[in-house]
Design a protein around this motif. Structure first.
Motif, mmCIF file in Angstrom:
data_model
loop_
_atom_site.group_PDB
_atom_site.id
_atom_site.type_symbol
_atom_site.label_atom_id
_atom_site.label_comp_id
_atom_site.label_asym_id
_atom_site.label_seq_id
_atom_site.Cartn_x
_atom_site.Cartn_y
_atom_site.Cartn_z
ATOM 1 N N PRO A 122 -6.620 1.587 11.118
ATOM 2 C CA PRO A 122 -6.511 1.661 9.654
ATOM 3 C C PRO A 122 -5.057 1.687 9.201
ATOM 4 C CG PRO A 122 -8.167 3.189 10.454
ATOM 5 C CD PRO A 122 -7.479 2.653 11.667
ATOM 6 N N ALA A 123 -4.781 0.938 8.127
ATOM 7 C CA ALA A 123 -3.452 0.875 7.503
ATOM 8 C C ALA A 123 -2.446 0.100 8.329
ATOM 9 C CB ALA A 123 -2.918 2.270 7.193
ATOM 10 N N TYR A 124 -2.903 -0.661 9.350
ATOM 11 C CA TYR A 124 -2.000 -1.487 10.143
ATOM 12 C C TYR A 124 -2.442 -2.937 10.076
ATOM 13 C CZ TYR A 124 0.477 2.415 12.364
ATOM 14 O OH TYR A 124 1.261 3.516 12.602
ATOM 15 N N ASP A 125 -1.460 -3.831 10.182
ATOM 16 C CA ASP A 125 -1.719 -5.258 10.323
ATOM 17 C C ASP A 125 -1.333 -5.690 11.725
ATOM 18 O OD1 ASP A 125 -2.569 -5.480 7.694
ATOM 19 O OD2 ASP A 125 -0.538 -5.929 6.949
ATOM 20 N N ALA A 126 -2.054 -6.686 12.254
ATOM 21 C CA ALA A 126 -1.789 -7.192 13.597
ATOM 22 C C ALA A 126 -1.153 -8.564 13.531
ATOM 23 C CB ALA A 126 -3.079 -7.258 14.402
ATOM 24 N N SER A 127 -0.239 -8.824 14.458
ATOM 25 C CA SER A 127 0.372 -10.152 14.568
ATOM 26 C C SER A 127 0.455 -10.535 16.053
ATOM 27 C CB SER A 127 1.768 -10.152 13.950
ATOM 28 O OG SER A 127 2.364 -11.429 14.100
ATOM 29 N N PRO A 128 -0.246 -11.602 16.440
ATOM 30 C CA PRO A 128 -1.190 -12.395 15.659
ATOM 31 C C PRO A 128 -2.486 -11.623 15.432
ATOM 32 C CG PRO A 128 -1.204 -13.121 17.933
ATOM 33 C CD PRO A 128 -0.104 -12.113 17.830
ATOM 34 N N GLN A 160 0.581 -1.061 1.182
ATOM 35 C CA GLN A 160 -0.167 0.082 0.667
ATOM 36 C C GLN A 160 -0.301 -0.022 -0.856
ATOM 37 O OE1 GLN A 160 -1.132 2.903 3.007
ATOM 38 N NE2 GLN A 160 -0.904 0.998 4.189
ATOM 39 N N PHE A 161 -1.463 0.382 -1.366
ATOM 40 C CA PHE A 161 -1.728 0.296 -2.800
ATOM 41 C C PHE A 161 -2.276 1.624 -3.299
ATOM 42 C CE2 PHE A 161 -2.197 -3.863 -0.913
ATOM 43 C CZ PHE A 161 -1.381 -4.667 -1.713
ATOM 44 N N SER A 162 -1.989 1.914 -4.548
ATOM 45 C CA SER A 162 -2.448 3.157 -5.163
ATOM 46 C C SER A 162 -3.840 2.968 -5.740
ATOM 47 C CB SER A 162 -1.481 3.590 -6.279
ATOM 48 O OG SER A 162 -1.943 4.753 -6.919
ATOM 49 N N VAL A 163 -4.736 3.927 -5.454
ATOM 50 C CA VAL A 163 -6.096 3.930 -5.993
ATOM 51 C C VAL A 163 -6.249 5.245 -6.766
ATOM 52 C CG1 VAL A 163 -8.559 3.869 -5.482
ATOM 53 C CG2 VAL A 163 -6.943 2.573 -4.053
ATOM 54 N N THR A 164 -6.526 5.166 -8.099
ATOM 55 C CA THR A 164 -6.580 6.365 -8.944
ATOM 56 C C THR A 164 -7.960 6.533 -9.554
ATOM 57 O OG1 THR A 164 -4.234 6.124 -9.459
ATOM 58 C CG2 THR A 164 -5.538 7.555 -10.905
ATOM 59 N N PHE A 165 -8.474 7.763 -9.491
ATOM 60 C CA PHE A 165 -9.741 8.129 -10.121
ATOM 61 C C PHE A 165 -9.426 9.103 -11.259
ATOM 62 C CE2 PHE A 165 -10.791 6.818 -5.897
ATOM 63 C CZ PHE A 165 -12.044 6.219 -5.972
ATOM 64 N N THR A 166 -9.871 8.762 -12.488
ATOM 65 C CA THR A 166 -9.639 9.613 -13.659
ATOM 66 C C THR A 166 -10.977 10.074 -14.213
ATOM 67 O OG1 THR A 166 -7.610 8.394 -14.210
ATOM 68 C CG2 THR A 166 -8.607 9.743 -15.955
#
Length: 486
Positions: free
Chosen positions: A409-415, A438-444
């Protein structure tokens, strides 16, 4: 009691062979002995002995020596000390003289005034761990000065390479006419009137003494010789040795199957002299291949690994003595891999790998993730995950194999994916992992009374707050499930 090869089959037929190395291993699962008639300091002591017979010729004259790679064990303190002895068996009552042998030890006077060589490695005294096997190894060779020599070694912690604690040379033998080798010969007695045998036995601490096993005693023992390619069980094994004078009682020695081989198992009881096994009961595999150049042996996916690195073999062939059983036998040599499936019955089995299709392996190695992190590969439709740094797929034929990498999780592989092409050799594909975007996900929240507690669980992580509020997460690209609670 223990293990011995006399060069005689169960039917009484003699045989003979030479080798340049022996290895032995004792697993002291429960190890206690006692003899009240011994001096107080030795009443709980027992010896473990690897005994073999060395022969060589100098200027046409034959010389025979009894080689002992030994340990003395104080079973009350669980302390073990290693030592070696060399006795002159070149004639009846033959003696040893300081001028005839050199090493870390010295020549002393033995029974009847007969001299023998002894070296005690006092620095080796250590705790006996009943969870680890005790290993012994002796090897013969010609020194850089052209003299016959024997190396003594031991192992107490399961190390793959034994520790050489003494090397003895015979300085008088300056005109060798036959090299130093260890001989097992069922056709004749040696010049001292004893056996040309190989023994791995238990006995009293010294000088013909005896000891007795306690009522919870349990050990397992193994003896193997170097056949020029790999270490192998002798053709026939008895459960007692006859060249040593030390003895042990209250021990019943029997055959015990372990993986693909037979061990000698010692338990409390009344012992009876007999065989651990005979070659007629075993499957003897003689494997040859012109493209072999050393490698590793696997039986049913496990490395063939009695003591030391004996799963390795050298040269263009190998010999195994194994229990009759269905096996997946894999031979790996460099980039080559051969797999043979079948049930090997008792008897001799010549196997020529020239008629066996060679196979190869595809290895994936990773960098970039913390140690112990799980990652995976889907290879030709088969998914495999590991927390190690590499994954190997074996027994592959020539061809093209698609793969896709399963990153943490949260990693990319090359190739991230690709195709492995097997064309006459094994392959290795390096995979690099790096943290992904990484991206922000907000719950209000809305509608809860002020001060009400609420929480969100996203991707297995829970964040909590009090209304009115928002809860934020940081995630990589992907699809995630979430739950809300209040």
């Amino acid at each position: 009691m223990g293990i011995a090869d006399y060069g005689v089959t169960q039917a009484g037929a003699p045989y003979a062979y030479t080798t340049t190395a022996w290895v032995a291993e004792l697993q002291p699962s429960v190890f206690g002995t006692y003899n009240s008639s011994l001096p107080p300091a030795l009443q709980f002591n027992v010896s473990i002995q690897l005994n073999v017979v060395l022969v060589f010729a100098d200027s046409g004259a034959s010389f025979v020596y009894w080689i002992q790679d030994m340990a003395s064990v104080d079973t009350s303190q669980e302390k073990i000390t290693f030592l070696d002895n060399v006795w002159n068996f070149s004639g009846p009552s033959a003696s040893m003289y300081p001028s005839s042998i050199q090493g870390n030890g010295q020549v002393v006077s033995g029974p009847g005034g007969v001299g023998y060589y002894v070296s005690v490695d006092s620095a080796s005294t250590t705790n006996l761990n009943t969870q680890d096997p005790v290993g012994f190894a002796v090897s013969s060779s010609i020194s850089s000065s052209g003299l016959p020599q024997v190396q003594f070694a031991y192992d107490v912690d399961g190390a793959s390479v034994p520790f050489n604690f003494d090397t003895v040379v015979f300085p008088f033998a300056t005109h060798l006419s036959s090299p130093p080798v260890f001989l097992v010969d069922g056709y004749q007695y040696n010049p001292a009137g004893l056996f040309y045998d190989a023994e791995f036995v238990l006995g009293g601490p010294f000088g013909g003494t005896s000891t007795a096993a306690d009522n919870e005693f349990e050990t397992y023992a193994l003896l193997e010789y170097d056949n020029g390619h790999n270490f192998q069980l002798p053709y026939s094994e008895f459960n007692f040795g006859s060249d040593t004078a030390e003895t042990i009682s209250n021990v019943a020695d029997s055959q015990s199957a372990y993986k693909e081989i037979y061990l000698s198992q010692d338990l409390p009881g009344t012992g009876a002299l007999g065989q651990v096994y005979d070659g007629s009961q075993m499957a003897i595999l003689n494997i040859t291949g012109s493209r072999l150049n050393g490698g590793t042996i696997f039986l049913n996916s496990s490395a063939y690994s009695p003591p030391y690195p004996v799963e390795k073999f050298q040269g263009d062939g190998l010999n195994l003595t194994v229990i009759p059983y269905p096996y997946n036998l894999t031979i790996r040599s460099g980039s080559l891999s051969y797999t043979i499936q079948g049930t090997f019955q008792a008897g001799y089995h010549p196997i020529d790998l020239a008629g066996v299709r060679s196979t190869y392996s595809a290895t994936f190695t990773e960098t970039g993730v913390p140690s112990g992190t799980s990652w995976g590969v889907t290879f030709n439709g088969t998914r495999y995950n590991t927390s190690q740094t590499s994954i190997k797929f074996v027994a592959l034929s020539n061809g093209s194999y698609p793969y896709a990498i399963d990153p943490p999780p949260a990693y990319d592989a090359s190739p991230a994916s690709g195709t492995v092409v097997i064309a006459g050799q094994s392959t290795t594909t390096a995979i690099s992992f790096a943290p992904g975007n990484q991206f922000s996900v907000t719950f209000t929240e809305g509608g809860l009374p002020s001060g009400t507690s609420w929480s969100v669980t996203l991707g297995g992580v829970t964040e909590s707050g009090t209304a009115p509020s928002s809860l934020a997460f940081t995630e990589a690209n992907g699809t995630y499930s979430f739950t809300v609670a209040s």
